[in-house]
Write a protein that holds these residues in place. Sequence first.
Motif, PDB file in Angstrom:
ATOM      1  N   PHE A 104       0.812  -1.197   0.000  1.00 22.33           N
ATOM      2  CA  PHE A 104       0.000   0.000   0.000  1.00 22.33           C
ATOM      3  C   PHE A 104       0.858   1.265   0.000  1.00 22.33           C
ATOM      4  O   PHE A 104       0.507   2.275  -0.568  1.00 22.33           O
ATOM      5  CB  PHE A 104      -0.895  -0.051   1.228  1.00 22.33           C
TER       6      PHE A 104
ATOM      7  N   LEU B 324      -1.348   1.809   9.726  1.00 21.99           N
ATOM      8  CA  LEU B 324      -2.458   2.304   8.905  1.00 21.99           C
ATOM      9  C   LEU B 324      -3.795   2.066   9.622  1.00 21.99           C
ATOM     10  O   LEU B 324      -3.938   2.459  10.762  1.00 21.99           O
ATOM     11  CB  LEU B 324      -2.412   1.661   7.511  1.00 21.99           C
ATOM     12  N   GLU B 421      -0.996  13.177   3.702  1.00 19.96           N
ATOM     13  CA  GLU B 421      -0.852  12.271   2.552  1.00 19.96           C
ATOM     14  C   GLU B 421       0.596  11.846   2.346  1.00 19.96           C
ATOM     15  O   GLU B 421       0.911  11.223   1.333  1.00 19.96           O
ATOM     16  CB  GLU B 421      -1.398  12.943   1.283  1.00 19.96           C
ATOM     17  N   ARG B 547      -7.939   7.107   4.225  1.00 20.36           N
ATOM     18  CA  ARG B 547      -6.845   6.508   3.467  1.00 20.36           C
ATOM     19  C   ARG B 547      -6.832   7.116   2.065  1.00 20.36           C
ATOM     20  O   ARG B 547      -7.865   7.576   1.563  1.00 20.36           O
ATOM     21  CB  ARG B 547      -6.947   4.986   3.414  1.00 20.36           C
ATOM     22  N   LEU B 548      -5.654   7.092   1.459  1.00 19.13           N
ATOM     23  CA  LEU B 548      -5.480   7.653   0.126  1.00 19.13           C
ATOM     24  C   LEU B 548      -5.877   6.600  -0.900  1.00 19.13           C
ATOM     25  O   LEU B 548      -5.312   5.514  -0.934  1.00 19.13           O
ATOM     26  CB  LEU B 548      -4.014   8.063  -0.071  1.00 19.13           C
TER      27      LEU B 548
END
Lengths: 274, 563
Positions: A104, B324, B421, B547-548
């Motif tokens: 990711f 994350l 980001e 989240r991107l």
Amino acid sequence: MKNSIIYLFGLLLVLYSCNEIETPIPGPIEVPDGRVIMIEELTGVSCTPCAAASAILNDILINADGAVVAYGIHGIFQSEPRTESKYDFRNPDAEELELFLREFGKPAASFNRTESSTGSLVEPQPASWQASVDQELVKPQVADIVIISTYDEATRRVDIDVTVRSIESIPGPINLVVAISESNLIDPQSSPSGDILDFKHKHVLKKLLTSITGDPIASSGLSSGESVPGTYSYTIPEEFNGEWIPENMEITAFITADDRNGEIQQAAQIHVIE
Amino acid sequence: MIKNCQYLLLLLCLLSSTLITAQEDKGSFTGGFQTSANVFIRDSLIGAFNIPQYDSGLFGVQSWLDLGYNLNGFDLSVRFDMFNNSNLLNPNDSYTDEGVGRWHIEKRMEKLSIKIGHIYDQIGSGIIYRAYEERPLLIDNALYGGRLIYRLSDEWELKAFAGRQRFLFSEYEPTIKGATLEGFIDLGDPEKDRHLTLAPGIGMVNRTLNQEAVNQIGSSIRNYVEEQRFGLKRNTFAYSLYNTVHYGSLSWYAEAAYKSGESFFNPFKELILSDGSTTDGRWVREAGTVFYSSLSYAGNGLGITVEGKRTENFEFRADPQLTLLRGLITYIPPMNRNNTYRLTARYSPATQLLSEQAFQVDVKYRWNKKLTTLVNVSTINSLEGEKLYREIYTELFYKYSRKLQLKGGLQMVNYNQELYEVKPGVPLVETITPYVDILYKIGRKKSLRFESQLMFIGEDEKAGFKQDYGNWVFALLELNLAPHWSFVASDMYNSSAGKNTPTNADGEKQLLHYPRFDIYYTQKTNRFSLSYIKQVEGIVCSGGICRLEPAFSGFNFTLNSTF
């Protein structure tokens, strides 16, 4: 009555968290003699946290004393050069490898291409890389790899002889991966405090001499003590702007086993000019 | 798979035995089905490529089927999950698996409730514990274990739970235990309208790491210099004290949370390496705190909400090595407006777990039956004073007639893109976005809606372009034909090039259109949609968890059904 219940409950909570005896920090692990593991680092000069990750990786390499080898993959994501960059580390092999290992985000690193419990080939948290190294290092050594490099200064051609010798039998197809990387490249690297203009990039993957999963060297496995050779050659491009200096370049070789989920079994790395 | 079958068999056995023993009461059976299928069409110009779906998979789908049965105080539920070549887990990758994603059995008695299986729950506002599901981000961190709730009286309730956090079709190894005591106190006079009520609560959560996780963290700090090493502990405790006060039109919520010292990775701390050089980021063992409060008033056409929050070192996960969106135990409320328009929602801040200080004020006033205005201001800094996010949002709603409604306003945002980001060296994004939304009712069953936003963005002087993707224009037209059909056409156009605007082969910036067409069909409780989408890369947030997402190009089909 109600207040008593609250006080009692609060007291129970506090008592429950009485001091715990600390677990001692584990000491250095026992590494079987000759065991060498491979780290494939997903990095990029425009990846802000990658500067710290590279430093952590370098520390791991120093502390491992030869038991760990690595190359850095500057593939697609956050790999575009900085405004002040002299070099562009991206290349088709790095891009292909990044897609193969995919994650990711960056930084991330693969440790012998073993899958994590979440099915990923890479560990994204550099803070946990040493733990991943330890997990691989304690496994028994199953093969030995010897690389011999012969460099011709006139033609800039390097002939590479790789010998893989199994220490115990390894079932299923075995593949050999051979790669060329370069260290000591001074060029900008993004970091949280801005670009580090004189960052020393190490082990930058330049070229794969095989496919990313390796060239087949034993279709039905290796029995204990069996040796197989592999021969490759590579002509180093002309030196330009401080890049492509043979003295700074490394040859990395490792074997993967199809019957063991394509995991890397053993690795080795030498300089083009020892 | 065998494990999944066992769950199903267990549930079926229980279901049949319940039916046999209670033939007179047939109970109630409920369910729901949700599916989302994508056809991926490669478009390298917008960045929709280099993931397996565009290169080879071409098609991906994810589905959830929920079934529930309620009888005689028993509540049985099971959910089947399916991911087939799905990009929901990791937008850059393909994920395939299927099985029983969740099940539970609950029995409610007069004073006692017993529940086992996958349990969603939270303590207070969720700061020390929240187990919930957020499908658009594939967050499903239900506790797999058991829970008891005992009602001490009509006003007081004691709750305790234990288990492990779910991840996809398995669980993380560390164990989680917790307990709460919650109550309700009415201090008012029943004869009077205005009551003073309190809803106090106290909660505790304990997470115990497995030995392997402790060893892994130990491996990471083994080579640290002496002064940066620390002893390891398997247990972490988090406590929370919270209360809601209601008095007439006033409501005040306050919560204070404390987390005992635990090992976590702090990317802002300096690490001394073996050769004496330093780098950013190292493991530390520190305690954490969160203070959160919200004061609101509603009455006489006026609605005011004031919120404040201070967060320090509150990274609390099932395993501190997770990153994350994975393994989160904590849920810290966001401190910005939840925007819904395409361009006003483009830059949303993710809640920071290590260092954040934020305030938000929301004032809404209804001047008369036709006119309502709203102003929202939010400001988010790090504890060190770094500017992270600013937003001023204004809205004016005017009901011109029964047929015509108008909404419009202006949004101004400052957004720390470098932090949110992880984009190196980019300046603070500055946007000004006017917007308008017009609804016209053509008839009793027909309506037409038009919305448009213009985003003007600041200059990136270093790059010589506008910031990020530059300026945007967005327009949408929606035709509703009740009760079944709805048609939507929209376009997002990159009207002025920015640093990240795609370039063609000659290196020239390409000002692209990102069109979208949707058809919705509703038949009773079933809603179908078919969409053609070309979507630019952007942040997707839900409740401050973000989240991107990479660019998307292709078709999307969804079905939502309840029964």
